[in-house]
Scaffold this motif. Sequence first.
Motif, PDB file in Angstrom:
ATOM      1  N   UNK A 197      49.065  -9.946  42.687  1.00 15.56           N
ATOM      2  CA  UNK A 197      48.264 -11.126  42.354  1.00 15.56           C
ATOM      3  C   UNK A 197      46.910 -10.663  41.839  1.00 15.56           C
ATOM      4  N   UNK A 198      46.417 -11.303  40.774  1.00 15.32           N
ATOM      5  CA  UNK A 198      45.205 -10.850  40.095  1.00 15.32           C
ATOM      6  C   UNK A 198      44.225 -11.997  39.916  1.00 15.32           C
ATOM      7  N   UNK A 199      43.018 -11.627  39.541  1.00 13.50           N
ATOM      8  CA  UNK A 199      41.970 -12.620  39.299  1.00 13.50           C
ATOM      9  C   UNK A 199      41.504 -12.633  37.846  1.00 13.50           C
ATOM     10  N   UNK A 200      42.092 -11.758  36.997  1.00 11.01           N
ATOM     11  CA  UNK A 200      41.669 -11.716  35.601  1.00 11.01           C
ATOM     12  C   UNK A 200      42.836 -11.286  34.723  1.00 11.01           C
ATOM     13  N   UNK A 201      42.859 -11.725  33.452  1.00 13.74           N
ATOM     14  CA  UNK A 201      43.921 -11.290  32.543  1.00 13.74           C
ATOM     15  C   UNK A 201      43.956  -9.780  32.356  1.00 13.74           C
ATOM     16  N   UNK A 202      42.792  -9.127  32.353  1.00  9.59           N
ATOM     17  CA  UNK A 202      42.763  -7.674  32.173  1.00  9.59           C
ATOM     18  C   UNK A 202      43.454  -6.976  33.331  1.00  9.59           C
ATOM     19  N   UNK A 203      43.174  -7.419  34.561  1.00  3.11           N
ATOM     20  CA  UNK A 203      43.833  -6.823  35.725  1.00  3.11           C
ATOM     21  C   UNK A 203      45.327  -7.092  35.693  1.00  3.11           C
ATOM     22  N   UNK A 204      45.709  -8.280  35.273  1.00  2.00           N
ATOM     23  CA  UNK A 204      47.122  -8.653  35.177  1.00  2.00           C
ATOM     24  C   UNK A 204      47.865  -7.693  34.253  1.00  2.00           C
ATOM     25  N   UNK A 205      47.324  -7.445  33.065  1.00  2.00           N
ATOM     26  CA  UNK A 205      47.999  -6.594  32.090  1.00  2.00           C
ATOM     27  C   UNK A 205      47.960  -5.122  32.507  1.00  2.00           C
ATOM     28  N   UNK A 206      46.889  -4.678  33.127  1.00  2.00           N
ATOM     29  CA  UNK A 206      46.852  -3.296  33.608  1.00  2.00           C
ATOM     30  C   UNK A 206      47.910  -3.066  34.688  1.00  2.00           C
ATOM     31  N   UNK A 207      48.060  -4.032  35.593  1.00  2.00           N
ATOM     32  CA  UNK A 207      49.079  -3.913  36.630  1.00  2.00           C
ATOM     33  C   UNK A 207      50.467  -3.905  36.011  1.00  2.00           C
ATOM     34  N   UNK A 208      50.696  -4.721  34.998  1.00  2.00           N
ATOM     35  CA  UNK A 208      51.999  -4.743  34.336  1.00  2.00           C
ATOM     36  C   UNK A 208      52.287  -3.395  33.677  1.00  2.00           C
ATOM     37  N   UNK A 209      51.290  -2.851  32.991  1.00  2.00           N
ATOM     38  CA  UNK A 209      51.478  -1.558  32.338  1.00  2.00           C
ATOM     39  C   UNK A 209      51.810  -0.471  33.362  1.00  2.00           C
ATOM     40  N   UNK A 210      51.112  -0.476  34.491  1.00  2.00           N
ATOM     41  CA  UNK A 210      51.355   0.544  35.514  1.00  2.00           C
ATOM     42  C   UNK A 210      52.760   0.407  36.097  1.00  2.00           C
ATOM     43  N   UNK A 211      53.215  -0.826  36.368  1.00  2.00           N
ATOM     44  CA  UNK A 211      54.552  -1.038  36.918  1.00  2.00           C
ATOM     45  C   UNK A 211      55.637  -0.710  35.892  1.00  2.00           C
ATOM     46  N   UNK A 212      55.428  -1.104  34.621  1.00  2.00           N
ATOM     47  CA  UNK A 212      56.424  -0.836  33.584  1.00  2.00           C
ATOM     48  C   UNK A 212      56.581   0.658  33.351  1.00  2.00           C
ATOM     49  N   UNK A 213      55.492   1.406  33.450  1.00  2.99           N
ATOM     50  CA  UNK A 213      55.552   2.857  33.254  1.00  2.99           C
ATOM     51  C   UNK A 213      56.219   3.545  34.446  1.00  2.99           C
ATOM     52  N   UNK A 214      55.929   3.056  35.645  1.00  2.04           N
ATOM     53  CA  UNK A 214      56.490   3.681  36.846  1.00  2.04           C
ATOM     54  C   UNK A 214      57.961   3.350  37.030  1.00  2.04           C
ATOM     55  N   UNK A 243      66.988   1.122  44.867  1.00  2.00           N
ATOM     56  CA  UNK A 243      65.653   0.562  45.065  1.00  2.00           C
ATOM     57  C   UNK A 243      64.655   1.679  45.335  1.00  2.00           C
ATOM     58  N   UNK A 244      63.410   1.506  44.928  1.00  2.42           N
ATOM     59  CA  UNK A 244      62.409   2.559  45.155  1.00  2.42           C
ATOM     60  C   UNK A 244      62.012   2.639  46.634  1.00  2.42           C
ATOM     61  N   UNK A 245      61.419   3.722  46.986  1.00  6.75           N
ATOM     62  CA  UNK A 245      60.856   3.887  48.323  1.00  6.75           C
ATOM     63  C   UNK A 245      59.393   3.457  48.305  1.00  6.75           C
ATOM     64  N   UNK A 246      58.804   3.200  49.471  1.00  2.00           N
ATOM     65  CA  UNK A 246      57.382   2.804  49.485  1.00  2.00           C
ATOM     66  C   UNK A 246      56.472   3.825  48.824  1.00  2.00           C
ATOM     67  N   UNK A 247      56.841   5.128  48.923  1.00  8.68           N
ATOM     68  CA  UNK A 247      56.006   6.162  48.319  1.00  8.68           C
ATOM     69  C   UNK A 247      56.002   6.096  46.799  1.00  8.68           C
ATOM     70  N   UNK A 248      57.047   5.489  46.220  1.00  7.28           N
ATOM     71  CA  UNK A 248      57.138   5.417  44.756  1.00  7.28           C
ATOM     72  C   UNK A 248      56.333   4.257  44.171  1.00  7.28           C
ATOM     73  N   UNK A 249      55.874   3.351  44.989  1.00  9.06           N
ATOM     74  CA  UNK A 249      55.036   2.255  44.492  1.00  9.06           C
ATOM     75  C   UNK A 249      53.689   2.849  44.087  1.00  9.06           C
ATOM     76  N   UNK A 250      53.242   2.663  42.855  1.00  8.94           N
ATOM     77  CA  UNK A 250      51.984   3.282  42.407  1.00  8.94           C
ATOM     78  C   UNK A 250      50.809   2.910  43.312  1.00  8.94           C
ATOM     79  N   UNK A 251      50.158   3.927  43.831  1.00 13.30           N
ATOM     80  CA  UNK A 251      49.018   3.686  44.714  1.00 13.30           C
ATOM     81  C   UNK A 251      47.840   3.081  43.964  1.00 13.30           C
TER      82      UNK A 251
END
Length: 742
Positions: free
Chosen positions: A574-591, A476-484
């Motif tokens: 949790x997001x309020x727009x589809x654009x934010x949703x997909x950007x968050x997914x891209x950031x998590x998938x890359x990390x 499992x990742x550490x808290x520091x590895x969660x993208x800021x």
Amino acid sequence: MIRFGLRLTLSGGREAATRLVIIAGAVALGVGLLLSVVAGLNAAQAQNLRYAWLNTAIVSTTPDPSAGSADPSAPSSGDTLWWLLREDYHDARSIGRIDVAAQGPDAPVPPGLPRLPGPGEFYVSPALDDLLRDTPAAELGDRFPGQQVGLIGPAALPSPESLLVVVGRTPAELEPLGAVRVDRIMTGDPSTCSGCYLGFNKDAMALVLSVVAAALLFPVLIFIGTATRLAATRREQRFAAMRLVGATPRQITVISAVEATVAAIVGTVIGFGLFLVIRPALAAIPFTGEPFFTTDLSLRFLDVLCVGLGVPLGAVVASWLALRRVRISPLGVSRRVTPKPPGAWRLIPLVAGLAEMAYFIGRRPESTNGQLTAYLTGFVLILTGLVLAGPWLTMAGARALAGRASRPATLIAARRLADDPQAGFRSVSGLIVALFVTSVATGAITTFVANRGEPRTDSVATTSLAKTFWPEDGPAPTPEQIPAGLGTIPGVRSVTVVHTNPDPDGWHGLVTCAELDRLAVFGSCPAGAQVAAVPSDLIGMRAFDLTNDTYVWEAATIAPADVDRQPILSVVVDTTSPAAFEQARTMLATAFPLGRFPASVREWESNAARQMTQFQQLANVIMLASLPIAGCSLAVSVAGGLSDRRRPFSLLRLTGVQLSTLRRVVALETVVPLLTVAVVAIGTGLLAAHLFLTAQLDYALRPPDLPFYLMVVGGLVVSLAIIASTLPLLRRITGPEAARNG
């Protein structure tokens, strides 16, 4: 006699020309639908074969004995290929991602690619290429490392709308991600492959399409039969007169066969043209979950031969059967007696079908094929029973009407229906399939969606996504590895870290009640609790009942201070727009490239919900296509009945019966079986849906929504309008000259 038959067919006046046009039109509809079904079965098989290469992981060079045999038709090249197939999403649409790395110069190449992509290269399907062009890179394109070097060809695409990407990597990059080494590309049929997980069971799909075909073809066959019997009484009298002046039964058969053959040949040619016209529209219908390529809807030579020869031959046989009384005796036409009333035995298949469906409540078959066999057998028995029981139900309705008759028109119509209920039911029998199939589909789908449909669009199950770190995916990742940067994306409402629950009897995750109170939308703790046991996505099964965003989780026994000491289980954004949703997914998938890609509950449920929607669309297509055809059959039947009874009606008018009374007689003769059939078919369809839902899913039937009833009422109103449109014929065909010259 053939020349004489052609002359009667082509130069027999307005009545013969009308009959020829109607029969040809009915045959054209039948041929067009039949060709569409055959082409649909061929297209499903072609599409299924293009799923094969996506199952390549089962031909690993270190095979699992339980995964089934490798495909012997795909020879090994000697070198191997690292292979990793995963499912990504964008806007609830599934994206198939295949990461590959060559282990040698002769590593196998997937279909549709000129070569393997190297590290930092990727190929995409045309549909994904369009999506990448229209979507900001931070929302999608940044998930694929490197640059696009080409498009995936049609040979590898199950559908023109398939979203696929083949990404080139190095072996060192793929091995830690759980990739497998393969020495060949899978080419076998997924239907016959043990271990294949992409594709579909072609036998089950053929069964579903066959049911759809039967539901569409049945009204057409009724229409053809009704058109063949148009002006049957006068044709029988004409052929009987020929017999009396010396014509042999064989000559009569030839004359009638010529007429039927000419109409069938013309209709068959038009039917082939109709199929070619509607083929692009058919390709867009997602029978299998995705649309077809238009070229997939192809016909083999044997298909063309069977339809091209079979339909005219069937028309000749129908004509031969329709005139069998004339061949037996030329006086048989005038010897008309009341047909034997239909017996109650006709209810047996209907009762047997309902009993079979009820039997499987609490005894659901374990296998998919067993379930298909059990339930489809029951549905077919019920539908067959409805068709067989129709005349008996019509007779029962007519007798009930006669017992309450207070006007001459009602009594005459009821007695005529009771004397020949088969003829009365025949004119409306095309509606029974459409109403039954649509009632079953609507009842089942409405109930399923109410219990397990997609969450509403403003639900937290739709606006939030989760990345879960299961033990099998590595540490499992550490808290520091969660993208800021997650919290700084515009439109991100919250970023929540869920920790692992050491209690094996509760939910997998832990979150403090203070955090839940801060988040507000993910539920709450019971009174007095400090830590809640939650699922990894903070949603769980509550996604199926998100009428509101309040939910009380179970309390956990761990202290709040100890929660952060537990390994991280997931990150929920949790997001309020589809654009934010997909950007968050891209950031998590890359990390975090290991394991499944981040997704929402809505996306996990979207496939099932989409399939339900498609089944509903199929049911609507059946109903919307069947109603006009059944309406045409109804109009022809009523008009033909008026033509055959012009002399009796004329005599009634001469004896003082009002024209309005005759119109009520004709209307009642059609309306009574129409409404009887509609009520029984809809009621039986909803009952069959209830039995299926109870046996398969343990759900109680939910009544269909308003659009279903509006569609049914609209169809019945159109049918009644068709009946009304034929009534003006009575004035023209029931004059004194008809009684004198009949």
